[in-house]
Design a protein around this motif. Structure first.
Motif, PDB file in Angstrom:
ATOM      1  N   ILE A 268       2.204 -93.739  12.171  1.00 30.36           N
ATOM      2  CA  ILE A 268       1.891 -92.450  11.693  1.00 30.36           C
ATOM      3  C   ILE A 268       2.899 -91.470  12.192  1.00 30.36           C
ATOM      4  N   GLU A 269       3.024 -91.337  13.564  1.00 26.96           N
ATOM      5  CA  GLU A 269       3.644 -90.381  14.346  1.00 26.96           C
ATOM      6  C   GLU A 269       5.137 -90.090  14.096  1.00 26.96           C
ATOM      7  N   ALA A 446      -4.033 -88.369   7.694  1.00 24.80           N
ATOM      8  CA  ALA A 446      -4.080 -88.652   9.082  1.00 24.80           C
ATOM      9  C   ALA A 446      -3.739 -87.692  10.033  1.00 24.80           C
ATOM     10  N   ARG A 447      -2.405 -87.200   9.628  1.00 29.23           N
ATOM     11  CA  ARG A 447      -1.668 -85.984  10.264  1.00 29.23           C
ATOM     12  C   ARG A 447      -2.236 -84.641  10.109  1.00 29.23           C
ATOM     13  N   THR A 513     -11.436 -98.493  14.940  1.00 32.12           N
ATOM     14  CA  THR A 513     -12.117 -97.635  14.019  1.00 32.12           C
ATOM     15  C   THR A 513     -11.265 -97.517  12.889  1.00 32.12           C
ATOM     16  N   ILE A 514     -11.866 -97.483  11.763  1.00 35.49           N
ATOM     17  CA  ILE A 514     -10.926 -97.459  10.377  1.00 35.49           C
ATOM     18  C   ILE A 514     -11.661 -96.380   9.531  1.00 35.49           C
ATOM     19  N   ALA A 515     -10.592 -95.778   8.939  1.00 36.64           N
ATOM     20  CA  ALA A 515     -11.080 -94.787   7.531  1.00 36.64           C
ATOM     21  C   ALA A 515     -10.095 -95.161   6.581  1.00 36.64           C
ATOM     22  N   GLY A 516     -10.658 -95.361   5.313  1.00 37.46           N
ATOM     23  CA  GLY A 516      -9.814 -95.564   4.285  1.00 37.46           C
ATOM     24  C   GLY A 516     -10.422 -95.575   2.966  1.00 37.46           C
ATOM     25  N   LYS A 517      -9.911 -96.298   1.787  1.00 38.24           N
ATOM     26  CA  LYS A 517     -10.355 -96.177   0.454  1.00 38.24           C
ATOM     27  C   LYS A 517     -10.174 -97.576   0.050  1.00 38.24           C
ATOM     28  N   THR A 518     -11.155 -98.095  -0.855  1.00 39.18           N
ATOM     29  CA  THR A 518     -11.317 -99.198  -1.598  1.00 39.18           C
ATOM     30  C   THR A 518     -10.502 -98.939  -3.048  1.00 39.18           C
ATOM     31  N   PRO A 546      -6.449 -95.857  14.901  1.00 37.11           N
ATOM     32  CA  PRO A 546      -7.831 -95.725  15.138  1.00 37.11           C
ATOM     33  C   PRO A 546      -8.415 -94.322  14.812  1.00 37.11           C
ATOM     34  N   PHE A 547      -9.326 -94.051  14.134  1.00 41.39           N
ATOM     35  CA  PHE A 547      -9.800 -92.821  13.273  1.00 41.39           C
ATOM     36  C   PHE A 547      -9.739 -91.651  14.355  1.00 41.39           C
ATOM     37  N   GLU A 548     -10.327 -91.912  15.444  1.00 40.81           N
ATOM     38  CA  GLU A 548     -10.295 -90.707  16.422  1.00 40.81           C
ATOM     39  C   GLU A 548      -8.861 -90.296  17.037  1.00 40.81           C
ATOM     40  N   ASP A 549      -7.876 -91.150  16.902  1.00 42.11           N
ATOM     41  CA  ASP A 549      -6.636 -90.925  17.302  1.00 42.11           C
ATOM     42  C   ASP A 549      -5.589 -91.643  16.623  1.00 42.11           C
TER      43      ASP A 549
END
Length: 585
Positions: A268-269, A446-447, A513-518, A546-549
């Motif tokens: 991501i970065e 995420a950014r 930890t995950i964030a996302g979409k099906t 990870p969701f937090e970072d």
């Protein structure tokens, strides 16, 4: 009369001699390196007729991973034997003793040899550094211990890297000012094609000796080593691929027997591709028989993953907040929903993937401006110039990747049809986007809304490892979603995994930890009889962790599977767990 005939004969003879002289001058002076429309190098061909050679390195530049390790080749310490040894009395016993093999095995290989050979053939006997030193210290003419470069049978990220082929006509069309042999390789797909100009071989490295008509040594047993004179070439291309992560995700794809689809992992970065897995796998010996295409760069039907774009547009345009409720007991046609959820807000609608919510919002957005969905697909980095493109030497807009152009509507007429707009809002109808675009969308969210072009190559390097050219991280021009909308989307995508009604609770047990979409996209195809059980889908999960970072964005797609097979959550979870293990080794 007689003098006339003599004069005529003399003129004809003179013309014939002039023509022959002209032909000889053409062959020996003017077109020695580029004869005929096929650009034949007569010097190379004449040398080839009277020599035998063993190529040690074909001279084409190679691809490296992000740590500088080779992706497309391996180097092996091997023993090379020349066929004229069968005519000599040489200390085969000493060589056999060093190799720990029977003398007769070596003698047999030499007797069978019609040209220089690597001892062991396709599976050469690998020598240690000490064995190489011992053999070379014997100074036996026709016996060499050396390091030979071999093309890798299995290339990581093979579709991304691409393949080469031999085509003299195409080579000279591409590079009219370069004179090369008939077997010059050129890139025909992937990065091999994009970076071909920097990778083309200057000269082969080879062992060579002259032979007579019967194959015997012409000038004794003198073997020469020919290699490129310039120590900086050929150039190498340093990719952004993390070999360990690439191999780990390929193992996941094979474990779950993905027949069509794949995985794409982004940093991501840095906005770099860390791993790109496409199935079906490419066959190394016959790449174009199937599997050569990179599905991670092809536009596919995304299904409900596209609802992320609709949510972003609706929030940014002020059409929705968490107080507004949607009738999710109904489907997009107003009939009873297959899975009723009651009256719910936008946050819960994303968690449960309610079709009615996003069909309604898509229609409202299109009524406001029939290009809003297209615009927001660009704002979140889903479509548009998402792959690295910029000025490189004489190229004003050099593209690293050949990415399919995504679309939201097939025609302007579709924008005026509410039923088609409703289908578009749930990622069906004519919506086509790439896995690369979907992964980039997740990275953008995420950014906090910042958009960057995705790169697959970090630099072009000289042989000594110094950079000839580096590819800097580049922002994508144009508008973005607001930071507030990005923050809300982050929360909502996390709810898909950790809220009680979310569609992906399976992923709660992942190492990160995950964030996302099906997404479950109908393809309109069937396996056999056209009944519901045989209907084929593209199954997606796209997210970041990870969701937090946030460090990674990942998309997984399993294509052309029935509703009861090809579950996407175990594929995504095992991929995340593999990345976690590598991060913590």
């Amino acid at each position: 009369m007689k003098q006339k005939r003599i004069r005529l004969f003399s003129i004809v003879l003179l013309l014939a001699l002039s023509g022959l002289s002209g032909r000889l001058m053409q062959l020996q002076l003017f077109q020695t390196e580029s004869y005929s429309k096929h650009k034949i190098n007569l010097l190379e061909e004449s040398v080839a007729q009277r020599t035998q050679a063993l190529v040690i390195d074909e001279g084409r530049g190679e691809f490296l991973d992000r740590n500088g390790e080779p992706l497309t080749y391996t180097e092996k310490n091997v023993l090379v034997l020349f066929p004229f040894l069968k005519q000599l009395d040489w200390p085969v016993d000493k060589v056999a003793e060093i190799l720990h093999v029977p003398q007769e095995t070596i003698r047999t290989k030499v007797e069978e040899a019609k040209g220089p050979i690597v001892f062991g053939g396709k599976e050469p006997l690998r020598l240690s550094e000490e064995q190489m030193k011992e053999i070379n210290s014997l100074e036996i003419q026709g016996v060499f211990a050396l390091t030979k470069k071999y093309k890798s049978d299995e290339v990581p990220a093979s579709q991304l890297i691409g393949v080469t082929g031999e085509n003299t006509d195409v080579f000279h069309e591409r590079y009219p000012d370069k004179v090369k042999g008939a077997n010059q390789k050129i890139g025909v797909s992937g990065l091999q094609e994009s970076f071909d100009e920097w990778l083309v071989a200057e000269e082969e490295a080879k062992l060579i000796y002259h032979v007579d008509a019967r194959g015997g040594p012409l000038f004794g047993v003198d073997v020469k080593y020919l290699a490129p004179a310039n120590p900086f070439y050929p150039l190498n291309v340093k990719t952004t691929i993390d070999r360990r992560m690439q191999e780990a995700l390929e193992e996941v794809a094979d474990t779950y027997n993905i027949q069509k689809g794949g995985l794409l992992l982004l940093d991501i970065e840095k906005s770099e591709i860390l791993a790109s897995v496409s199935r079906p796998a490419m066959k190394s010996r016959d790449p174009f028989s199937g599997g050569a295409g990179n599905l991670m760069l092809k536009a596919l039907i995304p299904g409900s993953v596209f609802k992320t774009v609709v949510a972003a547009a609706a929030m940014d345009e002020g059409l929705v907040d968490e107080r507004r409720l949607f009738p999710c007991d109904e489907d997009i046609r107003g009939e009873a929903a297959e899975k009723p959820h009651g009256n719910i807000n936008i946050k819960t609608s994303i968690a449960v993937s309610c079709n009615r919510t996003f069909a309604d919002l898509a229609k409202e957005l299109t009524e406001k401006d029939d290009h809003l969905l297209d615009e927001y697909a660009e704002k979140v980095g889903l479509i548009g110039d998402i792959a690295w493109k910029g000025n490189v030497f004489h190229y004003e807009s050099f593209p690293q990747l050949q990415v399919s152009e995504g679309r939201i509507f097939a025609s302007d007429g579709d924008r005026a049809e509410p039923k088609l707009v409703a289908q578009t809002g749930i990622g069906q109808q004519e919506v086509r986007v790439t896995p690369l675009g979907i992964a980039n969308m997740m990275a953008t969210i995420a950014r906090g809304g910042e958009k960057f072009q995705v790169s697959a190559v970090s630099s072009v390097q000289y042989q000594n490892g110094t950079n000839m050219f580096s590819f800097p991280r580049q922002k994508v021009e144009g508008e973005t979603i607001t930071p507030f909308t990005a923050m809300k989307l982050q929360q909502y995508l996390r709810g898909v995994v950790n809220s009680p009604e979310g569609t992906a609770p399976y992923l709660q047990n992942a190492a990160y930890t995950i964030a996302g979409k099906t997404g479950t996209a109908q393809t309109g195809n069937y396996r056999g009889e056209r009944v519901k059980a045989n209907e084929l889908y593209n199954k997606w999960f796209a997210g970041y962790f990870p969701f937090e970072d946030p460090k990674y964005a990942l998309v997984a797609v399993n294509m052309d599977v029935t509703i009861g097979e090809g579950g996407i959550y175990p594929i995504f979870k095992d991929s995340v767990d593999a990345v976690y293990r590598l991060d913590h080794e």
